[in-house]
Motif scaffolding. Structure first.
Motif, mmCIF file in Angstrom:
data_model
loop_
_atom_site.group_PDB
_atom_site.id
_atom_site.type_symbol
_atom_site.label_atom_id
_atom_site.label_comp_id
_atom_site.label_asym_id
_atom_site.label_seq_id
_atom_site.Cartn_x
_atom_site.Cartn_y
_atom_site.Cartn_z
ATOM 1 N N LYS A 161 0.847 -1.179 0.000
ATOM 2 C CA LYS A 161 0.000 0.000 0.000
ATOM 3 C C LYS A 161 0.884 1.231 0.000
ATOM 4 O O LYS A 161 1.972 1.238 0.551
ATOM 5 N N GLY A 162 0.405 2.277 -0.641
ATOM 6 C CA GLY A 162 1.198 3.482 -0.746
ATOM 7 C C GLY A 162 0.512 4.475 -1.662
ATOM 8 O O GLY A 162 -0.664 4.312 -2.017
ATOM 9 N N PRO A 163 1.242 5.496 -2.114
ATOM 10 C CA PRO A 163 0.620 6.547 -2.936
ATOM 11 C C PRO A 163 0.100 6.048 -4.285
ATOM 12 O O PRO A 163 -0.793 6.659 -4.859
ATOM 13 N N ARG A 164 0.660 4.966 -4.807
ATOM 14 C CA ARG A 164 0.197 4.426 -6.100
ATOM 15 C C ARG A 164 -0.658 3.180 -5.908
ATOM 16 O O ARG A 164 -0.716 2.314 -6.781
ATOM 17 N N TRP A 165 -1.335 3.099 -4.776
ATOM 18 C CA TRP A 165 -2.067 1.878 -4.455
ATOM 19 C C TRP A 165 -3.167 1.578 -5.465
ATOM 20 O O TRP A 165 -3.336 0.448 -5.904
#
Length: 406
Positions: A161-165
């Motif tokens: 998970k992260g900013p480009r999820w």
């Protein structure tokens, strides 16, 4: 013809970083380039532009993958040429950090794949992981006919998970709509007889580069690509063919017994296999491979005769009483490999005087018997086991006869 300058308009830098009308201008020029490529048949321009569009989607945040930076920013993944293109399916040779690789996609563009509507309904990473895993399992069941538990989904869902999820989930969803990608991913840790996946960017996934076989080739596979110059003599070539034949038998036994269901290969030809440097046979095209549950669904169709029950290299028998094809395959992987691969190899013309004539004749006879369509049920299974055992034995005896210097 599209110039190199026009091609570069779809390049690697972030469109958003340019400001102003840059993204629209690039896409407009890219469309012009595509139109030119289509009208004059400039495949290089067309395929290069397909990857350029991929990078535009990456820059906009629509897709992602562990190879996107190398393709779209660092330029460490470089297009070489198109190997195959048909009805949207692409197979592209590229260079990645100095080594050749193959990029594959079943459809034309990222937008060609079914969109996951739930991604538009959430602002943050609110989709529970259990729900995503369930969706992956359902997609696998639909594609392969297999029911898998959550703990086997590792190769298909990386759980980051992260900013480009959102882009990650969208990219995963496009890959899950490609049966071949699912096969290769699930079998990575279980089989040496399938291509190794290197990474992906959006709907394109990269696999190891191997040279496919070809029916017109005298030895079916380009042995010069896997044998050094010092092993180019006739005896070395024959030894290599025997080793490859044994690897085919290993693959047959592996696909029949080592998974939860038998894996059926319904398009067996040299072009769908390749040979690694250690002479291992690798299935490089599994678009027509099916595990037992899916195979039964495919075969069990209405019929008026046995010819209606043929599905490429897989067939069953027609039950005329109920006018329905049997769900049980009447032939098997070994029989088709004997028919389409081994028949070409095991003749006196290939080995000359290197192998004793009685052994040559025994091997020819075993291959001919193996290649004959078998029986269904227990009788067919026993016959296949007998052929497999006999071929193993004869090939190993041949190996011993071929030992020694060139």
């Amino acid at each position: 013809m599209c110039s190199g300058r026009a091609l570069r308009y779809g390049g690697a830098r972030s469109c958003q970083a340019q400001g102003g009308p840059g993204p629209c201008r690039r896409r407009q020029l890219l469309i012009i380039c595509l139109s030119s490529a289509w009208s004059v048949g400039v495949w290089f321009c067309y395929e290069y532009s397909a990857l350029s569009l991929q990078c535009l989607d990456y820059s906009s945040g629509a897709l992602t993958g562990d190879l996107c930076e190398d393709l779209c920013v660092a330029q460490k993944l470089v297009y070489k040429h198109c190997l195959y293109y048909d009805r949207g399916k692409k197979v592209i040779q590229a260079d990645w950090r100095g080594q050749p690789i193959i990029l594959k996609s079943k459809k034309e563009s990222f937008s060609s794949y079914q969109h996951l509507s739930m991604l538009e309904e959430v602002e943050t990473q609110d989709i529970p992981e259990t729900e995503l895993l369930l969706m992956v399992a359902l997609e696998v069941k639909n594609a392969l006919g297999l029911e898998l538990s959550n703990n086997t989904m590792g190769p298909l869902w990386t759980r980051k998970k992260g900013p480009r999820w959102k882009a990650q989930v969208a990219s995963m969803w496009s890959l899950l709509q490609q049966e071949e990608y699912i096969y290769f991913s699930l079998l990575q840790d279980f089989s040496k007889h399938v291509l190794r996946i290197i990474g992906s960017c959006g709907h394109f996934y990269a696999v190891e580069y191997l040279t496919a076989g070809h029916a017109w080739h005298k030895t079916l596979f380009p042995l010069e690509n896997v044998m050094g110059p010092s092993l180019s003599g006739h005896r070395s070539r024959v030894r290599a063919i025997i080793d490859i034949a044994l690897s085919f038998l290993d693959m047959v036994q592996h696909f029949d017994n080592d998974f939860s269901h038998r894996l059926h290969l319904c398009d067996i030809k040299p072009e769908n296999f390749a040979i690694r440097h250690d002479l291992t046979v690798v299935a490089i095209d599994v678009d027509m491979a099916f595990f037992e549950p899916k195979m039964k669904d495919i075969l069990e169709q209405k019929c008026t005769g046995d010819e209606d029950c043929n599905f490429f290299d897989c067939f069953s028998k027609c039950n005329l009483k109920i006018r329905k094809c049997g769900a049980q395959r009447a032939n098997n992987n070994l029989q088709v490999i004997c028919d389409k691969i081994f028949r070409r190899w095991f003749s006196p013309n290939l080995r000359g005087a290197l192998v004793s004539l009685p052994l040559q004749l025994q091997l020819q006879k075993a291959v001919q018997e193996c290649a004959q369509p078998g029986h269904t049920g227990a009788t067919g299974h026993q016959r296949a086991l007998k052929s497999l055992s006999e071929l193993y034995h004869l090939l190993r005896v041949t190996q011993r006869e071929l030992q020694g210097p060139e």
